[in-house]
Design an enzyme around this catalytic site. Structure first.
Site, PDB file in Angstrom:
ATOM      1  N   PHE A  49       0.845  -1.188   0.000  1.00 42.75           N
ATOM      2  CA  PHE A  49       0.000   0.000   0.000  1.00 42.75           C
ATOM      3  C   PHE A  49       0.888   1.248   0.000  1.00 42.75           C
ATOM      4  O   PHE A  49       1.412   1.645   1.038  1.00 42.75           O
ATOM      5  CB  PHE A  49      -0.925  -0.032   1.219  1.00 42.75           C
ATOM      6  CG  PHE A  49      -1.519  -1.392   1.478  1.00 42.75           C
ATOM      7  CD1 PHE A  49      -2.248  -2.048   0.505  1.00 42.75           C
ATOM      8  CD2 PHE A  49      -1.321  -2.031   2.700  1.00 42.75           C
ATOM      9  CE1 PHE A  49      -2.785  -3.310   0.742  1.00 42.75           C
ATOM     10  CE2 PHE A  49      -1.856  -3.281   2.953  1.00 42.75           C
ATOM     11  CZ  PHE A  49      -2.589  -3.925   1.964  1.00 42.75           C
ATOM     12  N   ASP A  89       2.467   4.412   0.503  1.00 43.36           N
ATOM     13  CA  ASP A  89       2.182   5.504   1.418  1.00 43.36           C
ATOM     14  C   ASP A  89       3.423   6.349   1.672  1.00 43.36           C
ATOM     15  O   ASP A  89       4.292   6.461   0.806  1.00 43.36           O
ATOM     16  CB  ASP A  89       1.614   4.940   2.722  1.00 43.36           C
ATOM     17  CG  ASP A  89       2.659   4.150   3.528  1.00 43.36           C
ATOM     18  OD1 ASP A  89       3.757   3.868   3.003  1.00 43.36           O
ATOM     19  OD2 ASP A  89       2.362   3.816   4.699  1.00 43.36           O
ATOM     20  N   ASP A 138       4.126  -5.664   3.742  1.00 39.02           N
ATOM     21  CA  ASP A 138       3.742  -4.273   4.002  1.00 39.02           C
ATOM     22  C   ASP A 138       3.471  -4.063   5.480  1.00 39.02           C
ATOM     23  O   ASP A 138       3.951  -3.094   6.085  1.00 39.02           O
ATOM     24  CB  ASP A 138       2.513  -3.907   3.166  1.00 39.02           C
ATOM     25  CG  ASP A 138       2.085  -2.469   3.372  1.00 39.02           C
ATOM     26  OD1 ASP A 138       1.398  -2.184   4.375  1.00 39.02           O
ATOM     27  OD2 ASP A 138       2.447  -1.604   2.545  1.00 39.02           O
TER      28      ASP A 138
END
Length: 324
Positions: A223, A225, A299
């Site tokens: 993800f 970020d 992650d």
């Protein structure tokens, strides 16, 4: 959706001027992981249930857990403008609100949410960064659930038929705020951070069972970020140009959709894919009696390192965005 995110990341990396993946760094990290870390990596239990509302005692409780996760991930972006605000304040604040009022996340209430309602959900005593935009996204979620899924995020998940990729597609189709894409050097590229993290959260919170059983969960990417890139830099897996490093160190904002910001996100995705492949090829997981972790488990591991070490780590890049 996972494949298009991977393809986007590889394309950006092939053109990148500001961010590079360092293969030697990946090899060092793989060699340095302990057997305990390797065993933890491959378990759905690596999801941090303490940070979230999780109740699997009944179908109704499971549905409420999914409703909670959708709201959290609708608001899961851009904490840095408030130096005291972190993801924990979001997840734990909404957890407390739900425990105090089980109807607080009903779609009919989300559909009319205002800025003050978002602040009340988190229990935050001052205005939140992008507070009115967060309220708009909550209204979008509430209205979309009422219009298409009888008000229930559980129905949204069930409509995906056990496919993680179908669930990402449904989110992007019905909730525009989850359509995380941009244009890089004239080509459309896709990241879908919050859409993918919702699927990963459902999988992790429900331990891959019930509504959390996805036959293609391995297709999700990490993800993209702001926290994980810092961890990968400290680990020696990512290398930034001197110019980009200077901007981040000085706290200069990177514009959303700019080359530098997109290259950071793309390199993070590809680096974690490379890390997973290196782990698989090393045989270390098998030797430790563990499965090779899927990408989202890597992650979670990297993000937890970043959270634990954030005071000691160099600063993350700052971009004013709704996507992460």
């Amino acid at each position: 959706m996972g494949s298009v995110v991977r393809e986007s990341a590889r394309y950006v990396c092939s053109q990148s001027r500001h961010v590079k993946i360092v293969g030697e760094g990946i090899s060092r990290v793989v060699a340095g992981l302990t057997e305990e870390e390797l065993r933890k990596l491959s378990s759905p239990a690596s999801f941090d249930a303490d940070l979230h509302f999780v109740d699997t005692s009944s179908k109704a409780a499971e549905a409420l857990t999914v409703q909670y996760l959708l709201v959290v991930d609708a608001l899961n972006f851009c904490f840095w403008p408030d130096p005291e605000l972190e993801y924990a304040q979001l997840s734990l604040g909404i957890k407390r609100a739900l425990q105090q009022d089980p109807g607080v996340l009903h779609a009919s209430r989300l559909a009319v949410a205002q800025g003050a309602d978002v602040r009340a959900l988190l229990g935050w005593k001052r205005d939140l960064p992008q507070q009115e935009e967060r309220a708009r996204l909550l209204r979008e979620v509430g209205q979309g659930l009422l219009r298409h899924f009888d008000g229930a995020a559980a129905n949204l998940v069930a409509a995906a038929g056990g496919s993680a990729m179908s669930l990402v597609e449904l989110l992007a189709a019905h909730f525009p705020g989850f359509r995380d894409h941009a244009i890089y050097k004239g080509r459309q590229v896709f990241f879908y951070k919050r859409a993918q993290i919702f699927v990963g959260d459902v999988y992790g919170a429900l331990q891959g069972e019930g509504l959390g059983a996805f036959h293609d969960i391995h297709e999700l990417t990490m993800f993209a970020d702001y926290r994980v890139p810092v961890v990968l830099r400290v680990m020696g897996i990512l290398r930034f140009s001197a110019e980009l490093d200077s901007k981040i160190g000085a706290g200069q904002e990177l514009p959303p959709g700019g080359e530098e910001e997109l290259e950071i996100r793309a390199a993070t995705i590809s680096a974690v894919e490379d890390l997973k492949e290196a782990l698989s090829n090393s045989g270390r997981c098998q030797a430790a009696g563990a499965a090779v972790p899927i990408t989202i488990q890597l992650d979670w591991f990297l993000w937890e390192v970043g959270e634990r070490e954030r005071e000691a780590h160099p600063p993350a890049h700052h971009t004013l965005t709704i996507y992460y």
